[in-house]
Design a protein around this motif. Structure first.
Motif, PDB file in Angstrom:
ATOM      1  N   ASP A 144       7.963 -34.509  61.997  1.00 49.32           N
ATOM      2  CA  ASP A 144       7.375 -35.828  61.773  1.00 49.32           C
ATOM      3  C   ASP A 144       8.499 -36.859  61.851  1.00 49.32           C
ATOM      4  O   ASP A 144       9.322 -36.961  60.930  1.00 49.32           O
ATOM      5  CB  ASP A 144       6.686 -35.859  60.413  1.00 49.32           C
ATOM      6  CG  ASP A 144       5.893 -37.146  60.183  1.00 49.32           C
ATOM      7  OD1 ASP A 144       6.123 -38.123  60.922  1.00 49.32           O
ATOM      8  OD2 ASP A 144       5.043 -37.164  59.275  1.00 49.32           O
ATOM      9  N   ALA A 169       7.245 -41.114  68.286  1.00 53.34           N
ATOM     10  CA  ALA A 169       6.106 -40.385  67.722  1.00 53.34           C
ATOM     11  C   ALA A 169       5.125 -39.899  68.779  1.00 53.34           C
ATOM     12  O   ALA A 169       4.592 -38.791  68.690  1.00 53.34           O
ATOM     13  CB  ALA A 169       5.387 -41.246  66.686  1.00 53.34           C
ATOM     14  N   LEU A 220       6.231 -34.385  66.239  1.00 50.38           N
ATOM     15  CA  LEU A 220       5.158 -33.537  65.737  1.00 50.38           C
ATOM     16  C   LEU A 220       3.896 -33.634  66.599  1.00 50.38           C
ATOM     17  O   LEU A 220       3.270 -32.615  66.926  1.00 50.38           O
ATOM     18  CB  LEU A 220       4.840 -33.913  64.286  1.00 50.38           C
ATOM     19  CG  LEU A 220       3.706 -33.139  63.611  1.00 50.38           C
ATOM     20  CD1 LEU A 220       4.013 -31.648  63.581  1.00 50.38           C
ATOM     21  CD2 LEU A 220       3.471 -33.666  62.197  1.00 50.38           C
TER      22      LEU A 220
END
Length: 444
Positions: A144, A169, A220
């Motif tokens: 993450d 991300a 992630l």
């Protein structure tokens, strides 16, 4: 002034006896310093291993039990192709996953300070059928990137390029381990393909040897989109490992209790559990250090007091005529007591100074001859996968670094002074039993 003059004269006159007592104190102080430094070094080595295996700042890890019926269980990856060509398959480390919403539930617990999640995957590369090569296992961690303060990635140090950031991300960027980069001839800007998806390498990191950390780090979300298991199951919204930091070290037990109530079927591993699962020469040294440190400290203290007392009492016995004469000419018992204790304090300070030197020599000797200690995590977060060609638990090699602190030196100095003052007090008590007449008789 007379007391100081007499003290200096007596110490010079009895320098041999004084140095003998000081030497005994020095040995005790040196042993105490060396033992404490070695024990502290072992404890620091164990802490370093746990940080390597568990990640800096991580107090507890939560993983899904393999038999957990509440989550998906993409346990196995694809095997070798029937055509004899190399094939690559992904599987979830440990074979089970947790729902991503679990992370937020844990973050809301009363004694939790920080939480981070990851999806640990294993890529098995099968060699062509008939090849003498062996299968290789590559660990891939989806992390993450908005919570980078916990987990094994925190132990990595950037060698080139950049680290993953919150802006990555939704990207297909990756950070890889130095050894993996060298073995695969990759560099910053290169691309690598995982289960049909191409990733751009933006950074290369150094990691502690044998830590069992990942070869490849992905955002992630990107890892969750990769197909895993024999049915190529997607893992959207799933995680395999959750890293937890307690609000304080004293709250770790409370967090374990809260996690057990929240996730009764999950596997909760604290730093204490992981320490119990570490085997090897480091575990043996740690056990010996814990068991022997207290006994050795007490033994050294008692032996130092005994040696100082025996030598001092022997000195007083030889000074019977002198001390009795002092009483006969008007010295009070209190004045003689002060004189003896002052002599003992001076000898104690000398012994302490010599002992600190002996202690430093002992610590240097320990650091010079101590073998490299090894530690193997028999279970724990991420074990069962490897950055190398083996799936055995990771083994970490650490060198014992014994060192002292100002607090230890102060305690050792206090040990020498305490022993010397106790010896002086016993000598003073012995002196109070002398009679002036006895001294006069000896003089006559």
């Amino acid at each position: 002034m007379f007391v100081l003059t007499y003290l200096r004269r007596e110490l010079q006159h009895r320098s041999g006896q004084a140095m003998l007592v000081a030497a005994g104190l020095a040995v005790g102080v040196g042993l105490a310093m060396t033992t404490t430094a070695a024990s502290t070094g072992v404890a620091n080595a164990q802490a370093a291993v746990l940080r390597t295996l568990n990640g800096i700042g991580t107090d507890i890890t939560v993983t899904a039990a393999a038999s957990d019926a509440g989550g998906d269980n993409p346990a196995s990856g694809s095997g070798a192709g029937a055509t004899g060509a190399s094939s690559t398959g992904l599987s979830v480390a440990g074979g089970a996953v947790l729902d991503g919403s679990t992370v937020d539930a844990i973050a809301r617990l009363a004694h939790v300070a920080k939480v981070a999640d990851s999806l640990v995957l294993t890529r098995i590369s099968q060699p062509p059928r008939g090849s003498a090569a062996i299968p290789t296992a590559t660990r891939i961690d989806g992390i993450d990137v908005t919570r980078l303060g916990l987990g094994p990635y925190t132990s990595a140090t950037l060698r080139s390029g950049r680290s993953l950031a919150p802006s990555d991300a939704t990207s297909h960027n990756a950070v890889i381990d130095t050894q993996y980069a060298a073995g695969q001839h990759l560099d910053v800007g290169s691309t690598t393909t995982i289960a049909g998806t191409r990733f751009t390498i933006v950074g290369i990191v150094n990691q502690p040897a044998g830590s069992g950390a990942a070869s490849i780090y992905l955002p992630l979300a990107a890892a969750q989109r990769l197909p895993a298991g024999q049915h190529s199951t997607t893992l959207a919204g799933k995680v395999s490992t959750i890293y937890v930091s307690a609000t304080a070290a004293a709250d770790i037990g409370a967090v374990e209790t809260e996690l057990a109530a929240l996730l009764p079927s999950a596997t909760v591993t604290s730093s204490r559990n992981l320490a119990d699962a570490v085997s090897g020469s480091l575990a043996t040294a740690t056990k010996l250090a814990h068991e022997l440190r207290a006994w050795l400290t007490v033994g050294v203290l008692l032996a130092t007091i005994a040696v100082a007392s025996l030598f001092t009492l022997a000195s007083v016995t030889r000074r019977t005529r002198e001390l009795g004469t002092l009483k006969a000419i008007g010295w009070t018992g209190r004045r003689i007591t002060i004189q003896l204790i002052a002599e003992s304090a001076a000898v104690g300070l000398t012994g302490a100074a010599l002992g600190v030197a002996v202690g430093y020599a002992g610590i240097a000797l320990v650091n010079a001859v101590a073998p490299t200690l090894t530690a193997t995590a028999n279970h724990g977060p991420g074990t069962g996968t490897s950055t190398s060609t083996s799936t055995s638990p990771p083994t970490v090699a650490v060198h014992l670094d014994a060192h002292t602190t100002p607090g230890t030196i102060a305690a050792a100095t206090l040990l020498a002074l305490t022993a010397a003052l106790i010896a002086g007090a016993l000598a003073a008590w012995r002196t109070t039993r002398l009679r002036p007449a006895h001294a006069l008789t000896e003089i006559e």
